[in-house]
Enzyme design. Sequence first.
Site, mmCIF file in Angstrom:
data_model
loop_
_atom_site.group_PDB
_atom_site.id
_atom_site.type_symbol
_atom_site.label_atom_id
_atom_site.label_comp_id
_atom_site.label_asym_id
_atom_site.label_seq_id
_atom_site.Cartn_x
_atom_site.Cartn_y
_atom_site.Cartn_z
ATOM 1 N N GLY A 103 0.842 -1.196 0.000
ATOM 2 C CA GLY A 103 0.000 0.000 0.000
ATOM 3 C C GLY A 103 0.874 1.240 0.000
ATOM 4 N N GLU A 491 0.781 -3.439 -24.003
ATOM 5 C CA GLU A 491 1.177 -3.992 -22.707
ATOM 6 C C GLU A 491 2.268 -5.056 -22.851
ATOM 7 O OE1 GLU A 491 -2.832 -5.286 -21.475
ATOM 8 O OE2 GLU A 491 -2.452 -4.372 -19.535
ATOM 9 N N LYS A 606 -0.178 -6.192 -11.892
ATOM 10 C CA LYS A 606 -1.525 -6.721 -12.065
ATOM 11 C C LYS A 606 -2.571 -5.877 -11.365
ATOM 12 C CE LYS A 606 -4.392 -9.949 -13.319
ATOM 13 N NZ LYS A 606 -4.782 -9.825 -14.729
HETATM 14 C C1 G6P Z 1 -3.788 -2.576 -14.191
HETATM 15 C C2 G6P Z 1 -3.649 -3.776 -15.104
HETATM 16 C C3 G6P Z 1 -4.689 -3.708 -16.225
HETATM 17 C C4 G6P Z 1 -6.066 -3.611 -15.626
HETATM 18 C C5 G6P Z 1 -6.189 -2.397 -14.709
HETATM 19 C C6 G6P Z 1 -7.483 -2.404 -13.922
HETATM 20 O O1 G6P Z 1 -3.351 -1.436 -14.841
HETATM 21 O O2 G6P Z 1 -2.352 -3.841 -15.642
HETATM 22 O O3 G6P Z 1 -4.603 -4.892 -17.028
HETATM 23 O O4 G6P Z 1 -7.028 -3.549 -16.651
HETATM 24 O O5 G6P Z 1 -5.134 -2.404 -13.744
HETATM 25 O O6 G6P Z 1 -7.464 -3.483 -13.027
HETATM 26 P P1 G6P Z 1 -8.733 -4.051 -12.296
HETATM 27 O O7 G6P Z 1 -8.201 -5.070 -11.353
HETATM 28 O O8 G6P Z 1 -9.392 -2.900 -11.608
HETATM 29 O O9 G6P Z 1 -9.608 -4.641 -13.349
#
Ligand code: G6P
Length: 611
Positions: A103, A491, A606
Site C-alpha cells: 500500500g 502492454e 496486475k
Molecule cells: C492494471 C492492469 C490492467 C487492468 C487495470 C485495472 O493497470 O495492468 O490490465 O485492466 O489495472 O485493473 P482491475 O483489477 O481494476 O480490473
Amino acid sequence: MCGIVGYTGGRQAAPVILDGLTKLEYRGYDSAGIAVSNKSGNIDIVKAKGKLQVLCKVTHNGENLDGFCGIGHTRWATHGEPSENNAHPHCNEDNTIVAVHNGIIENYVPLKEKLIRRGYKFYSETDTEVATKLVDYYYKKYNDPLRALTEFALHARGSYALAVLYKDYPGEIFAIRKDSPMVVGYTDGGAYLASDVPAILKYTRNVYYTDNYEISRLSANGVKFYNLDREETEKQPSVITWDAEAAEKGGFEHFMLKEIHEQPDVVRNTLNCFVRDGEIDFGELNLSDEDFKNFDSVIITGCGSAYHVGVVAQYVIEDLARIPVRVEIASEYRYRNPVLTGKELLVVISQSGETADSLAALREMSAKGIKSLAVVNVVGSSIARAADAVFYTKAGPEISVATTKAYSAQLIAVYLLALKLAKVRKTITENRYKGFLKELATLPEKISGILGNKSEIQKFASEMMDRKDVFFIGRGIDYATCIESSLKLKEISYIHSEAYAAGELKHGTISLIENGTLVLGILTQNSLVEKTISNLKETESRGAYVAVLATEDVAGIPANFRKLFSLPGVDGHFSASIAVVVMQLFAYFLSVLRGNDVDKPRNLAKSVTVE
Ligand code: G6P
C-alpha cells in the site's frame, strides 16, 4: 503494489513463505525479502533485488533460514527505486520490530519528520520504513503490540496491509489493514497471512477476509482478531472452493496463453451462474427489479481493460435498454464534480477489486448516495465490499498481468446487465430477450473455434513482428474492441499502437500513416462496415498495409486487404467477445516472438493499489 505472505506454525517458515510469494509475483516483482524469527529468538532478514528467484537462490529456497514464524514480501516500487535497501522487510534500529507492507502511507513525510525529531534515523527511501518505525515508537511508548498497531492506524493515512514481527512475541505475527487486501488462513498446526488466496491455497482452504482497521494476531495455536479498541472480535471464516490447479500454469507456456484458453469455460461459468432456465437470475446481486426500473441512467467506471468493458457496455446497454449510459475513467471521475439526479446506477468494473482509483470513484459516489454495483472477480475484495451490490465474475484467479479471461467475464456481466435492464424496462420483446440469451450461450463454442485455429494468428504475428506502429480502427462496438486490442498489444509486445474510432482518424492522426504502417480494421457491425472500409481505404492510399478482422458474413471487403481471421457469425451486440480473442492471441504471439516476458511485462503490475 506488492504481495505479502506470513506463516507461523509447525513447519519451517521460510520455504512456506517463499512458495506463497511465488503465487503473488503478479503483484510486484522488482525485489523481495523475508524475515524469520530464528531459534535463538532473533529476527533474521534476507532481501534481494530482482525477481523472487534471486531471493530463493540466496536462501536455498528458504532452507538456510531457521525458524517457524516469518513474513515475506515481493515488491513493486512506489517510494524509492528497486534496491536491496528499499526492499522489505523493514526493521527498527535494534531489529526487534520487523514489518512488511503493501500500500502507500500518504503522510509518510510528516510522520518521518516527526520521528526524526524524536531521534529516529532512516536507511531507506520507503514509506514502509516509516511505518515500521512508527510502530516501534508506539510500542516503546505503550509496551503493547496491539496498541502500537492501533496507534499506527490512527496516525497513518493511506492504504496498508501491514504485517509485523515483534521480537518480544516470538511465534506470533500481528497485522492490520486498510484498503489493501489481506487474507488470513488457518490449519490445525499453523496460521497464514497473504495478500491473495493463491499464496496459501496449497496449505489451507479455510480463510478469513480481514476488514479495514481490523488487527489479526496469528500464532501456531490459531488466529485472533481485534478492533481498534483492542477488543477481541468474532469473525466468520470462509472456505475457498477454487481448485489449486486453477492458480497454476497447467501445461501452457505462459499464464496468459492458459488464461486465453480458459475463456470458453469462464464465459460458460459466468453465464451458468446467472442464467437459469432461460431467465437471468440476479438473486445474489441484492438489486430488485424495482431498482432496475427506477434508475434514470447508468454510469460505468473502471481503469484499463475494465474501462474498455464499460465502453462496450455503453453501446449495448443504450441500444437494448434505452437508458442513458456514461463511461468514465475512474482516475478522472473520482475528481470530477458530476451533475447527478441521485437515481443513477454506478457500475464499477474491476478484476482485482483493489484498483485504488476505481475504489475511490466508488467511494465518492457512494458518499453522494448513488447506488452501486461492482463487477468484480476477486471475492471479498475492497471494491466488492464497498459496493451496494456485487456481480462476481467467475473467471477464477488471473495471474498474467495482461487481463484476458477476466475481461471476457466482465463482458458477460455487462451483457446480462443490459438484458436485465431491457427486460425490466420493457424495451425489448420477450422473444428478443430469449433470443439474446440463446446467442450468448453460443459464445463459448465460437471462442473455442478461434482457439482451435490460432496458428493462423501466429503466422500473421510472425509476419508483423518488426512493425513499429499499429493502428486499430473500427466503429461502434468494434471501436471498443480496438481500444482493448491496442492496449493488449502495447502492454505485452511493447509495439506502439493507437486505437481510433475509424471516422476520427482523418482528423489529424492520419498524418502518422506511412508506407507499410499496419492498420487493422475490425468489421463486425453490419451497419457500419462500409464506412469503416472507406476509412481503411483512406489509410491504404497513404501507404498503410491494411488487414481486417471481420465476421464471415461481412461483404464488400476489397480483395487486396489482408484477412487476418474470419470470425464466426454472431449478433453484433456481443461481437467484442469473439473479436478480442483474436487480438489477444495476436498480442501474445508478438510478445513471444519478440522475446518479452509475457506474463510480467515491464513497468506494469496486475493490481494497481496506488493512485
Ligand atoms: C492494471 C492492469 C490492467 C487492468 C487495470 C485495472 O493497470 O495492468 O490490465 O485492466 O489495472 O485493473 P482491475 O483489477 O481494476 O480490473
